[in-house]
Design a protein around this motif. Structure first.
Motif, PDB file in Angstrom:
ATOM      1  N   ARG A  19       0.674  -1.225   0.002  1.00  0.00           N
ATOM      2  CA  ARG A  19      -0.063  -0.092  -0.114  1.00  0.00           C
ATOM      3  C   ARG A  19       0.617   1.259   0.050  1.00  0.00           C
ATOM      4  O   ARG A  19       0.444   2.280  -0.490  1.00  0.00           O
ATOM      5  N   LEU A  22       2.342   2.144  -3.534  1.00  0.00           N
ATOM      6  CA  LEU A  22       1.046   2.612  -4.354  1.00  0.00           C
ATOM      7  C   LEU A  22       0.552   3.651  -4.285  1.00  0.00           C
ATOM      8  O   LEU A  22       0.319   4.267  -5.014  1.00  0.00           O
ATOM      9  N   THR A  23       0.334   4.098  -2.923  1.00  0.00           N
ATOM     10  CA  THR A  23      -0.134   5.285  -2.477  1.00  0.00           C
ATOM     11  C   THR A  23       0.793   6.383  -2.709  1.00  0.00           C
ATOM     12  O   THR A  23       0.397   7.411  -3.409  1.00  0.00           O
ATOM     13  N   ILE A  25       2.762   6.259  -5.507  1.00  0.00           N
ATOM     14  CA  ILE A  25       2.528   6.492  -6.928  1.00  0.00           C
ATOM     15  C   ILE A  25       1.438   7.504  -7.162  1.00  0.00           C
ATOM     16  O   ILE A  25       1.736   8.355  -8.199  1.00  0.00           O
ATOM     17  N   ARG A  26       0.308   7.350  -6.566  1.00  0.00           N
ATOM     18  CA  ARG A  26      -1.052   7.922  -6.853  1.00  0.00           C
ATOM     19  C   ARG A  26      -0.573   9.654  -6.570  1.00  0.00           C
ATOM     20  O   ARG A  26      -1.162  10.232  -7.196  1.00  0.00           O
ATOM     21  N   LEU A  27       0.030   9.741  -5.439  1.00  0.00           N
ATOM     22  CA  LEU A  27       0.098  10.979  -4.872  1.00  0.00           C
ATOM     23  C   LEU A  27       1.163  11.654  -6.153  1.00  0.00           C
ATOM     24  O   LEU A  27       0.886  12.919  -6.236  1.00  0.00           O
ATOM     25  N   LEU A  29       1.553  10.996  -8.844  1.00  0.00           N
ATOM     26  CA  LEU A  29       0.988  11.121 -10.540  1.00  0.00           C
ATOM     27  C   LEU A  29       0.115  12.618 -10.192  1.00  0.00           C
ATOM     28  O   LEU A  29       0.139  13.360 -11.283  1.00  0.00           O
ATOM     29  N   ASP A  30      -0.576  12.804  -9.194  1.00  0.00           N
ATOM     30  CA  ASP A  30      -1.316  14.149  -8.886  1.00  0.00           C
ATOM     31  C   ASP A  30      -0.268  15.335  -8.785  1.00  0.00           C
ATOM     32  O   ASP A  30      -0.779  16.207  -9.504  1.00  0.00           O
TER      33      ASP A  30
END
Length: 240
Positions: A19, A22-23, A25-27, A29-30
């Motif tokens: 997690r 992966l978290t 990566i999302r942050l 990307l934003d």
């Protein structure tokens, strides 16, 4: 039973470990999408790359642990392998990473082959985890030595020149998800994987002092090829 409970706990821990990258990566990307300057964009890209690499590495480690379960390997015979060749090939993969970190990575090995019976893919993963661990905790600038020896038993040892480990920690570094640092990059899976792969080969893992009286050494000591438990047909075929 205990095995099922242990497996459930491992899966829960593994999910928690995945997690984090992966978290990230999302942050990132934003951050990349909303970057207002080329510098912000480059920073977000660098962080994104790091997070992706962590996720890939952790996924590989989890797959290796799944593959290393005894049930999955009963059908896979051990093959004749040369420890020197295996160490050289895996070491070469890490040279650019080591150089980038300011670390000199070298191999000390006999000129002739050092034969064992083993699973090449799993052993490469074990060596990779040991080098990765030495890079995480070694000195900067620093040295890592991959050493292969034939006597008294075939052995492969990774030496670093970092701070070593606290004697109170000792064997705990082999526990799944145990980390010898707070807030570091490691998943805490590397050395537990090494120990499980060693056990599959009838090998022992030995901790010692690293380079020049400091740091850490982790050695895999293998049984002689003729004493390894392998199908008779493989032994008759002889080394390649």
């Amino acid at each position: 039973g205990r095995g099922v409970a242990s497996q459930r706990k491992f899966i829960a821990n593994a999910a928690h470990q995945l997690r984090t990258p992966l978290t990230a990566i999302r942050l990132n990307l934003d951050r990349l999408r909303t970057a207002e300057s080329p510098l912000d964009q480059r920073e977000a890209e660098a962080h994104l790359r790091t997070s992706v690499e962590r996720a890939i590495r952790l996924s590989r480690q989890l797959l290796t642990l799944a593959r290393a379960e005894p049930e999955g390997l009963r059908q896979t015979p051990l093959e004749p392998l040369d420890l020197v060749e295996l160490a050289r090939e895996e070491g070469m993969e890490w040279v650019p990473v080591a150089l980038d970190a300011g670390v000199e990575l070298s191999l000390e090995a006999p000129e002739q082959a050092v034969r064992i019976q083993g699973h090449a893919t799993l052993l490469r993963e074990a060596v990779s985890n040991l080098i990765d661990n030495a890079l995480k905790y070694g000195a900067r600038p620093g040295r890592i030595v991959v050493q292969v020896q034939a006597l008294p038993l075939p052995a492969l040892t990774i030496f670093d020149d970092g701070p070593g480990i606290d004697p109170e920690v000792g064997e705990r570094i082999f526990e799944r998800f145990f980390r010898n640092d707070e807030g570091g990059e490691g998943s805490g899976l590397g050395l537990s994987i090494v120990r499980e792969i060693a056990a599959l080969h009838g090998a022992t893992v030995q901790l010692g002092t690293g380079l020049e009286g400091r740091g850490l050494s982790v050695g895999l000591h293998f049984p002689l090829p003729e004493t390894a438990v392998v199908p008779a047909a493989l032994l008759q075929a002889g080394p390649d």
